[in-house]
Design an enzyme around this catalytic site. Structure first.
Site, PDB file in Angstrom:
ATOM      1  N   ASP A  39      12.646  -6.790   5.520  1.00 48.14           N
ATOM      2  CA  ASP A  39      11.497  -6.657   6.418  1.00 48.14           C
ATOM      3  C   ASP A  39      11.987  -6.585   7.857  1.00 48.14           C
ATOM      4  O   ASP A  39      12.743  -7.457   8.303  1.00 48.14           O
ATOM      5  CB  ASP A  39      10.560  -7.864   6.227  1.00 48.14           C
ATOM      6  CG  ASP A  39       9.250  -7.674   6.950  1.00 48.14           C
ATOM      7  OD1 ASP A  39       8.266  -7.280   6.306  1.00 48.14           O
ATOM      8  OD2 ASP A  39       9.216  -7.917   8.186  1.00 48.14           O
ATOM      9  N   GLU A  45       6.529  -1.955   7.117  1.00 52.61           N
ATOM     10  CA  GLU A  45       7.900  -2.064   7.631  1.00 52.61           C
ATOM     11  C   GLU A  45       8.765  -2.847   6.659  1.00 52.61           C
ATOM     12  O   GLU A  45       9.735  -3.491   7.033  1.00 52.61           O
ATOM     13  CB  GLU A  45       7.878  -2.641   9.043  1.00 52.61           C
ATOM     14  CG  GLU A  45       7.836  -4.121   9.252  1.00 52.61           C
ATOM     15  CD  GLU A  45       6.634  -4.868   8.667  1.00 52.61           C
ATOM     16  OE1 GLU A  45       5.858  -4.310   7.880  1.00 52.61           O
ATOM     17  OE2 GLU A  45       6.502  -6.065   9.002  1.00 52.61           O
TER      18      GLU A  45
HETATM   19  N1  GTP Z   1       4.916   2.889  13.437  1.00 48.39           N
HETATM   20  C1  GTP Z   1       4.517   2.430  12.251  1.00 48.39           C
HETATM   21  N2  GTP Z   1       4.057   1.169  12.162  1.00 48.39           N
HETATM   22  C2  GTP Z   1       3.695   0.710  10.947  1.00 48.39           C
HETATM   23  C3  GTP Z   1       3.758   1.512   9.797  1.00 48.39           C
HETATM   24  N3  GTP Z   1       3.321   0.764   8.753  1.00 48.39           N
HETATM   25  C4  GTP Z   1       2.997  -0.451   9.239  1.00 48.39           C
HETATM   26  N4  GTP Z   1       3.225  -0.502  10.566  1.00 48.39           N
HETATM   27  C5  GTP Z   1       3.014  -1.598  11.502  1.00 48.39           C
HETATM   28  O1  GTP Z   1       3.920  -2.642  11.225  1.00 48.39           O
HETATM   29  C6  GTP Z   1       3.409  -3.809  11.846  1.00 48.39           C
HETATM   30  C7  GTP Z   1       3.722  -4.987  10.975  1.00 48.39           C
HETATM   31  O2  GTP Z   1       3.358  -6.101  11.699  1.00 48.39           O
HETATM   32  P1  GTP Z   1       3.465  -7.560  11.113  1.00 48.39           P
HETATM   33  O3  GTP Z   1       3.067  -7.568   9.664  1.00 48.39           O
HETATM   34  O4  GTP Z   1       2.713  -8.449  12.047  1.00 48.39           O
HETATM   35  O5  GTP Z   1       4.996  -7.881  11.112  1.00 48.39           O
HETATM   36  P2  GTP Z   1       6.043  -7.998  12.280  1.00 48.39           P
HETATM   37  O6  GTP Z   1       5.482  -7.682  13.619  1.00 48.39           O
HETATM   38  O7  GTP Z   1       7.231  -7.200  11.848  1.00 48.39           O
HETATM   39  O8  GTP Z   1       6.395  -9.533  12.260  1.00 48.39           O
HETATM   40  P3  GTP Z   1       7.389 -10.285  11.270  1.00 48.39           P
HETATM   41  O9  GTP Z   1       7.414  -9.494   9.974  1.00 48.39           O
HETATM   42  O10 GTP Z   1       6.761 -11.631  11.079  1.00 48.39           O
HETATM   43  O11 GTP Z   1       8.702 -10.356  11.935  1.00 48.39           O
HETATM   44  C8  GTP Z   1       1.915  -3.583  12.042  1.00 48.39           C
HETATM   45  O12 GTP Z   1       1.654  -3.495  13.416  1.00 48.39           O
HETATM   46  C9  GTP Z   1       1.658  -2.252  11.374  1.00 48.39           C
HETATM   47  O13 GTP Z   1       0.686  -1.493  12.083  1.00 48.39           O
HETATM   48  C10 GTP Z   1       4.230   2.858   9.943  1.00 48.39           C
HETATM   49  O14 GTP Z   1       4.321   3.639   9.008  1.00 48.39           O
HETATM   50  N5  GTP Z   1       4.603   3.263  11.184  1.00 48.39           N
END
Ligand code: GTP
Length: 381
Positions: free
Chosen positions: A245, A288
């Protein structure tokens, strides 16, 4: 920006955009050298102060482009290379410079419209390219007509031959731009044809098994592959399973924009594949989060491989920039004959949560079901 200005080529990485910018500066430098030569040979008629002011404005306009490109802010734009804007500004300066010259020198240096427009030929949609060419022509006509009207002592009437020549030159450049687009489409056509030959059914299958953004297999395909491997796992074989992750990914999206976030995901996919064996399976698990299957490895090898991924990502520069503090967390477990895939994924997830909880940017393992039970207890206490 309208769709007509959409770039034709895939986004160039930032170092390439900077390289192109430096090349553009070469064109400016050549133009200025020729202006100096024109002045030395008595073809330029412009007061020295106007020249200095013009020079300063030109440098400032280029500095603005440089800062936007270098800082990565331009990555937030639909066209991170700002091709159309750069071409338009260059056309403006070219027209201003021609305005400083007498008729003979102007007819010669008019040719510089061509290299300027060539910068847009491979990047701009033909409509956007045509728009730039039209503006170049209108600028030149305005210059010549304005001079004929307001400075009749300099030029009694507009030089129709020059105008016609420029028009024809730009017309052919536009046609060439359309031809380039046609060639690009034809170049892509054989791939579609080959796909079709390999069976009309294969394409939809590829689409449902592949993650569009990263080109990796998707969660569904991964589960199918892992389930199949688990069914055929020999008695003493062992596979590694890891959930990966990206840390604080939301911050990257918030700070640099969603497109930059997408690029970070693509970068991770590319660099991870470079770190893995052909037999390893990396998939996008969702958002992600990625999942990794490592066939025939011992526990040390799983840890070493995951550490390698973690370190590689920490030094990645996805936008040609050091985004600073890129990191990921990994939860590892192992798969043995008779294991349940869902339970193994839960173990990996619990190890991943532990890695997040312990400060991120680390790999944690739950090798055995008993480790996972300990994780659950410590999470609930
Ligand atoms: N650019 C982009 N963002 C994505 C995609 N899929 C998911 N996200 C974003 O990934 C982010 C995941 O955020 P969180 O689940 O809060 O995780 P994080 O900010 O990595 O925090 P931690 O995992 O706790 O370290 C969200 O803002 C989603 O909008 C994608 O395909 N492209």
């Amino acid at each position: 920006m309208s769709t007509s200005s959409t770039r034709l080529e895939p986004q160039a990485p930032q170092p390439l955009l900077l390289q192109r910018f430096v090349m553009a500066q070469g064109v400016y430098a050549s133009l200025l050298l020729l202006l100096a030569l024109a002045m030395a040979t008595g073809h330029a008629r412009v007061p020295f102060t106007a020249l200095v002011l013009g020079g300063i404005s030109l440098v400032l306009s280029q500095l603005a482009f440089f800062l936007l490109l270098r800082s990565g802010r331009s990555q937030r734009f639909q066209d991170p290379g700002m091709t159309e804007a750069q071409v338009l500004v260059a056309l403006f300066w070219q027209t201003v410079l021609l305005g400083c010259l007498d008729g003979g020198a102007r007819a010669t240096l008019m040719a510089f419209y061509v290299p300027i427009l060539l910068f847009g030929l491979f990047q701009l949609h033909p409509v956007a390219f045509g728009r730039c060419a039209l503006l170049a022509f209108v600028g030149f006509v305005a210059l010549e007509w304005g001079e004929a009207l307001f400075l009749p002592q300099a030029r009694a009437e507009p030089p129709f031959l020059q105008l016609a020549t420029l028009f024809v030159l730009l017309f052919w450049l536009c046609l060439f731009g359309r031809h380039v687009e046609g060639m690009r489409q034809r170049r892509q056509a054989p791939t579609a044809y080959q796909d079709a030959r390999h069976g009309a059914l294969r394409q939809p299958e590829d689409q449902v098994s592949t993650d569009e953004l990263t080109g990796l297999c998707n969660r569904r395909q991964f589960l199918r592959l892992a389930q199949r491997d688990l069914l055929h796992l020999p008695a003493h074989a062992q596979y590694g399973l890891a959930l990966i992750d990206l840390d604080h990914f939301k911050r990257i999206n918030d700070r640099y924009g969603h497109a930059a976030g997408d690029r970070v995901l693509q970068t991770f996919a590319t660099l991870a594949q470079a770190c893995l064996r052909d037999s390893d399976v990396l998939a996008r698990y969702g958002g992600e989060e990625f999942v990794l299957l490592l066939p025939n490895v011992n526990l040390d090898q799983i840890s070493v491989c995951c550490e390698r991924l973690r370190e590689a990502f920490a030094s990645a520069e996805p936008l040609g920039l050091s985004l600073g503090g890129l990191s990921l967390s990994i939860g590892m477990t192992r798969l043995q004959r008779g294991d349940d895939l869902d339970l193994a994924l839960q173990r990996a997830e619990q190890a991943l949560q532990r890695a997040k909880h312990n400060g991120r940017n680390r790999c944690e393992a739950s090798w055995e079901p008993s480790d996972a039970r300990t994780d659950r207890r410590s999470a609930s206490s």
